[in-house]
Design a protein around this motif. Structure first.
Motif, PDB file in Angstrom:
ATOM      1  N   ARG A  44      -7.868  -6.327  -2.722  1.00 18.80           N
ATOM      2  CA  ARG A  44      -9.053  -6.626  -3.529  1.00 18.80           C
ATOM      3  C   ARG A  44      -8.708  -6.624  -5.014  1.00 18.80           C
ATOM      4  O   ARG A  44      -9.103  -7.531  -5.760  1.00 18.80           O
ATOM      5  CB  ARG A  44     -10.158  -5.610  -3.224  1.00 18.80           C
ATOM      6  CG  ARG A  44     -11.456  -5.871  -3.988  1.00 18.80           C
ATOM      7  CD  ARG A  44     -12.534  -4.888  -3.578  1.00 18.80           C
ATOM      8  NE  ARG A  44     -12.814  -4.968  -2.150  1.00 18.80           N
ATOM      9  CZ  ARG A  44     -13.637  -4.140  -1.507  1.00 18.80           C
ATOM     10  NH1 ARG A  44     -14.251  -3.176  -2.177  1.00 18.80           N
ATOM     11  NH2 ARG A  44     -13.840  -4.276  -0.204  1.00 18.80           N
ATOM     12  N   ASP A  63       0.811  -1.220   0.000  1.00 18.64           N
ATOM     13  CA  ASP A  63       0.000   0.000   0.000  1.00 18.64           C
ATOM     14  C   ASP A  63       0.844   1.271   0.000  1.00 18.64           C
ATOM     15  O   ASP A  63       0.293   2.369  -0.074  1.00 18.64           O
ATOM     16  CB  ASP A  63      -0.975   0.002   1.177  1.00 18.64           C
ATOM     17  CG  ASP A  63      -0.277   0.078   2.526  1.00 18.64           C
ATOM     18  OD1 ASP A  63       0.852  -0.435   2.639  1.00 18.64           O
ATOM     19  OD2 ASP A  63      -0.869   0.641   3.475  1.00 18.64           O
ATOM     20  N   LEU A 101      -1.738  -4.573   5.164  1.00 17.26           N
ATOM     21  CA  LEU A 101      -2.587  -4.077   4.088  1.00 17.26           C
ATOM     22  C   LEU A 101      -3.854  -3.449   4.658  1.00 17.26           C
ATOM     23  O   LEU A 101      -4.371  -3.927   5.672  1.00 17.26           O
ATOM     24  CB  LEU A 101      -2.948  -5.219   3.142  1.00 17.26           C
ATOM     25  CG  LEU A 101      -1.754  -5.900   2.458  1.00 17.26           C
ATOM     26  CD1 LEU A 101      -2.198  -7.189   1.781  1.00 17.26           C
ATOM     27  CD2 LEU A 101      -1.101  -4.956   1.463  1.00 17.26           C
ATOM     28  N   PRO A 102      -4.384  -2.404   4.027  1.00 16.40           N
ATOM     29  CA  PRO A 102      -5.539  -1.703   4.597  1.00 16.40           C
ATOM     30  C   PRO A 102      -6.853  -2.447   4.455  1.00 16.40           C
ATOM     31  O   PRO A 102      -7.807  -2.145   5.183  1.00 16.40           O
ATOM     32  CB  PRO A 102      -5.566  -0.387   3.801  1.00 16.40           C
ATOM     33  CG  PRO A 102      -4.902  -0.721   2.503  1.00 16.40           C
ATOM     34  CD  PRO A 102      -3.831  -1.732   2.840  1.00 16.40           C
ATOM     35  N   ASP A 103      -6.938  -3.413   3.522  1.00 14.68           N
ATOM     36  CA  ASP A 103      -8.235  -4.035   3.275  1.00 14.68           C
ATOM     37  C   ASP A 103      -8.271  -5.542   3.505  1.00 14.68           C
ATOM     38  O   ASP A 103      -9.283  -6.182   3.207  1.00 14.68           O
ATOM     39  CB  ASP A 103      -8.703  -3.731   1.848  1.00 14.68           C
ATOM     40  CG  ASP A 103      -7.732  -4.219   0.791  1.00 14.68           C
ATOM     41  OD1 ASP A 103      -6.543  -4.442   1.117  1.00 14.68           O
ATOM     42  OD2 ASP A 103      -8.157  -4.387  -0.372  1.00 14.68           O
ATOM     43  N   THR A 104      -7.202  -6.123   4.048  1.00 15.86           N
ATOM     44  CA  THR A 104      -7.240  -7.547   4.370  1.00 15.86           C
ATOM     45  C   THR A 104      -6.071  -7.900   5.270  1.00 15.86           C
ATOM     46  O   THR A 104      -5.139  -7.112   5.440  1.00 15.86           O
ATOM     47  CB  THR A 104      -7.201  -8.419   3.092  1.00 15.86           C
ATOM     48  OG1 THR A 104      -7.590  -9.756   3.424  1.00 15.86           O
ATOM     49  CG2 THR A 104      -5.801  -8.472   2.503  1.00 15.86           C
ATOM     50  N   GLY A 127      -2.086  -1.711  -4.869  1.00 13.75           N
ATOM     51  CA  GLY A 127      -2.072  -1.072  -3.567  1.00 13.75           C
ATOM     52  C   GLY A 127      -3.106  -1.639  -2.612  1.00 13.75           C
ATOM     53  O   GLY A 127      -3.074  -1.349  -1.418  1.00 13.75           O
ATOM     54  N   ARG A 128      -4.015  -2.475  -3.159  1.00 10.86           N
ATOM     55  CA  ARG A 128      -5.064  -3.070  -2.359  1.00 10.86           C
ATOM     56  C   ARG A 128      -5.184  -4.558  -2.693  1.00 10.86           C
ATOM     57  O   ARG A 128      -5.047  -4.966  -3.846  1.00 10.86           O
ATOM     58  CB  ARG A 128      -6.422  -2.389  -2.608  1.00 10.86           C
ATOM     59  CG  ARG A 128      -6.463  -0.927  -2.187  1.00 10.86           C
ATOM     60  CD  ARG A 128      -6.388  -0.801  -0.665  1.00 10.86           C
ATOM     61  NE  ARG A 128      -6.559   0.574  -0.209  1.00 10.86           N
ATOM     62  CZ  ARG A 128      -5.574   1.447  -0.066  1.00 10.86           C
ATOM     63  NH1 ARG A 128      -4.324   1.078  -0.380  1.00 10.86           N
ATOM     64  NH2 ARG A 128      -5.809   2.659   0.368  1.00 10.86           N
TER      65      ARG A 128
END
Length: 236
Positions: free
Chosen positions: A40, A14, A60-63, A37-38
């Motif tokens: 997903r 990220d 990571l910001p989303d997982t 960066g993600r």
């Protein structure tokens, strides 16, 4: 500079600065890259293409990065190198146990990352391919789908990293395999990190094979020398 065969490396981090540093170093060395960066977007891209190797950050910001590494190793059979700011020993151990091939801490030297990548790709390309299926001691190893099948047909998955070690044993039954031979065949940098990675993978293989950790019958440790796989193997 020695060029590569254009292997495709995916970078999941990220931090834009980290992605740029890695991209510049890898493309200068002749690799193809794709950055994310993600998680997903990274996982969506996996539905359309398969990279030769993945560089994955854990924060990571989303997982959960560790959960993603586990899915990559077991479901995709992908080679994975973790690049993370987490420097605790337990994070390293957990990452290796979940199937990562290597673990590099931040801040890193791009030259070291390149060396680790070359070692991983070299070991994958140079590994002798006796076949995709090996029967031994009531088990069948399916290397095409990263699964161990027992006598009643129940399957247990194994990671790419575990599969490399298992294939090395099954291709060299009843022969001593030293740590040096393992390093030469599988790639990696000599030292405590490599030794720990091998210990973790062998421990996990023993557990999946139902081995008694105190008295394993198939993968024997010869202290100070290496390991011996004692089963008879039938490749097909």
């Amino acid at each position: 500079m020695t060029r590569t065969d254009g292997a495709l490396i995916w970078i999941l981090d990220d931090e834009p600065e980290v992605r740029q540093i890695l991209t510049d170093a890898l493309e200068e060395a002749g690799y193809r890259t794709q950055c994310f960066g993600r998680a997903r977007a990274f996982e969506a891209a996996l539905q359309r293409a398969t990279p030769d190797l993945c560089l994955v950050d854990l924060s990571l910001p989303d997982t959960d990065g560790l959960a993603l590494v586990h899915r990559l190793a077991l479901e995709q059979g992908a080679a994975v190198i973790i690049i993370s700011g987490r420097v605790q020993v337990q994070d390293r151990v957990t990452g290796l146990e979940l199937g990562a091939d290597d673990y590099i801490t931040k801040p890193f030297d791009p030259a070291e990352v390149l060396a680790r990548i070359r070692a991983r790709l070299r070991s994958r390309g140079a590994a002798p391919q006796s076949g995709q299926r090996a029967a031994f001691a009531g088990w069948v190893a399916h290397f095409n789908r990263y699964a161990l099948e027992n006598g009643d047909g129940t399957e247990t998955g194994f990671s790419h990293a575990e599969g490399e070690v298992l294939r090395l044993f099954l291709e060299n039954p009843k022969r001593l395999i030293s740590r040096t031979q393992m390093q030469d065949t599988l790639g990696g940098t000599a030292g405590e990190s490599f030794d720990r990675a091998m210990d973790v993978r062998i421990s996990r293989l023993r557990a999946k094979l139902g081995e008694d950790p105190k008295n394993p019958r198939l993968i024997k440790t010869i202290y100070g020398a290496g390991y011996i796989f004692l089963g008879d193997v039938d490749w097909s």
